[in-house]
Design an enzyme around this catalytic site. Structure first.
Site, PDB file in Angstrom:
ATOM      1  N   HIS A 101       0.858  -1.199   0.000  1.00 26.06           N
ATOM      2  CA  HIS A 101       0.000   0.000   0.000  1.00 26.06           C
ATOM      3  C   HIS A 101       0.890   1.243   0.000  1.00 26.06           C
ATOM      4  O   HIS A 101       1.926   1.269   0.662  1.00 26.06           O
ATOM      5  CB  HIS A 101      -0.915   0.000   1.223  1.00 26.06           C
ATOM      6  N   GLU A 133      -3.977   1.849  -7.492  1.00 23.99           N
ATOM      7  CA  GLU A 133      -4.352   2.996  -6.678  1.00 23.99           C
ATOM      8  C   GLU A 133      -3.419   4.163  -6.982  1.00 23.99           C
ATOM      9  O   GLU A 133      -2.303   4.221  -6.420  1.00 23.99           O
ATOM     10  CB  GLU A 133      -4.205   2.667  -5.186  1.00 23.99           C
ATOM     11  N   GLY A 193      -7.608   9.329  -0.780  1.00 24.73           N
ATOM     12  CA  GLY A 193      -8.061  10.279   0.239  1.00 24.73           C
ATOM     13  C   GLY A 193      -8.184  11.714  -0.249  1.00 24.73           C
ATOM     14  O   GLY A 193      -8.360  12.625   0.559  1.00 24.73           O
ATOM     15  N   GLY A 232     -11.264   2.861   1.008  1.00 23.04           N
ATOM     16  CA  GLY A 232     -10.741   3.326   2.295  1.00 23.04           C
ATOM     17  C   GLY A 232     -11.815   4.034   3.092  1.00 23.04           C
ATOM     18  O   GLY A 232     -12.709   3.395   3.663  1.00 23.04           O
TER      19      GLY A 232
HETATM   20  P1  PGA Z   1      -9.549   6.126   0.124  1.00 20.20           P
HETATM   21  O1  PGA Z   1      -8.386   5.081   0.417  1.00 20.20           O
HETATM   22  O2  PGA Z   1     -10.727   5.334  -0.396  1.00 20.20           O
HETATM   23  O3  PGA Z   1      -9.833   6.773   1.447  1.00 20.20           O
HETATM   24  O4  PGA Z   1      -9.039   7.083  -0.889  1.00 20.20           O
HETATM   25  C1  PGA Z   1      -8.111   4.047  -0.460  1.00 20.20           C
HETATM   26  C2  PGA Z   1      -6.879   3.309  -0.022  1.00 20.20           C
HETATM   27  O5  PGA Z   1      -5.930   3.924   0.460  1.00 20.20           O
HETATM   28  O6  PGA Z   1      -6.802   2.085  -0.116  1.00 20.20           O
END
Ligand code: PGA
Length: 239
Positions: free
Chosen positions: A86, A158, A164, A221
């Site tokens: 991640h 991602e 985020g 997330g």
């Molecule tokens: P997010 O996070 O949906 O809050 O953007 C996704 C993640 O980091 O796996």
């Protein structure tokens, strides 16, 4: 059926977890959703037969690594998956060597991997997305091909600049990038892997994301922290 991974990161307390489990009880397909809570909360999900993953594992199986949690300890409380690579772990704790070792360790212990890959904003703006992703894939898979098959490794694309932030790539950009990932994996490694999208998945953008035919599921997330919103998201994905 699209696979959905809930990444709670470093959020929620035990009382929230109990409430969460009450809200979702009997409301979702247990084969579709993988919960990745804090290690301390894994057992509450596994006891109720949900699929559970850890957010990381130690690169070593046991020994003197203060602060780490070993795969054997995580298996004991019920994980069958682990997230690896991640971007938040890459940023603070990992180098590529460890990601590669963790792939081998997890797969040799029959734990499936959700391998996160993604470019930063600079690479995206300079059109270097694919070369970054290719390096991350090569590095994770190197010397591990004997362990990998089409059911034990899932890729989560991602973009770091989407996590985020509320900003996500356009659908055509996502379609192209995910197709590139799949084609590369097939041509170079003879693997047909599922590719999830992660980064700011929410109730406003999910209908549009659903139009991207190459997306096999989502890594969610922030939105997954609210069980009611998460159930609404899952319903939207399934309808
Ligand atoms: P997010 O996070 O949906 O809050 O953007 C996704 C993640 O980091 O796996």
């Amino acid at each position: 059926m699209k696979l959905i991974v809930a990444n709670f990161k470093m959020n929620l307390l035990i009382k929230d977890i109990h409430n969460y489990l009450e809200v979702i009880e009997q409301k979702l397909n247990k084969d579709q959703v993988i919960f990745c809570p804090n290690n301390l909360h894994i057992k509450y999900f596994s006891e109720k037969n949900y699929l559970v993953g850890s957010q990381d594992i130690s690169f070593q199986e046991y020994g003197a690594i203060t602060g780490d949690t070993s795969i054997n300890q995580l298996k004991e409380v019920g994980i069958t998956y682990t997230i690896n690579g991640h971007s938040e772990r890459r940023q603070y704790f990992l180098d590529n060597k460890y990601i590669n070792k963790k792939v081998k360790l997890a797969l040799s212990k029959q734990i499936k991997i959700i391998l996160c890959i993604g470019e930063n904003l600079k690479a995206f703006e300079e059109n270097n997305t694919f070369s970054v992703l290719k390096d991350q894939i090569d590095n994770a898979l190197k010397d591990n091909l004997n362990y990998i098959n089409e059911t034990n490794l899932i890729i989560a694309y991602e973009p770091i600049w989407s996590i985020g932030t509320g900003k996500i790539p356009t659908n055509s950009c996502l379609e192209k990038t995910i197709l590139n990932i799949k084609t590369y994996l097939k041509e170079t490694y003879n693997l047909n892997l599922k590719v999830l999208y992660g980064g700011s998945v929410n109730l406003e953008n999910i209908d549009s994301l659903q139009e991207v035919s190459e997306i096999d599921g989502y890594l969610v997330g922030s939105l997954s922290l609210d069980p009611n919103k998460f159930l609404t998201l899952i319903n939207k994905i399934n309808n």
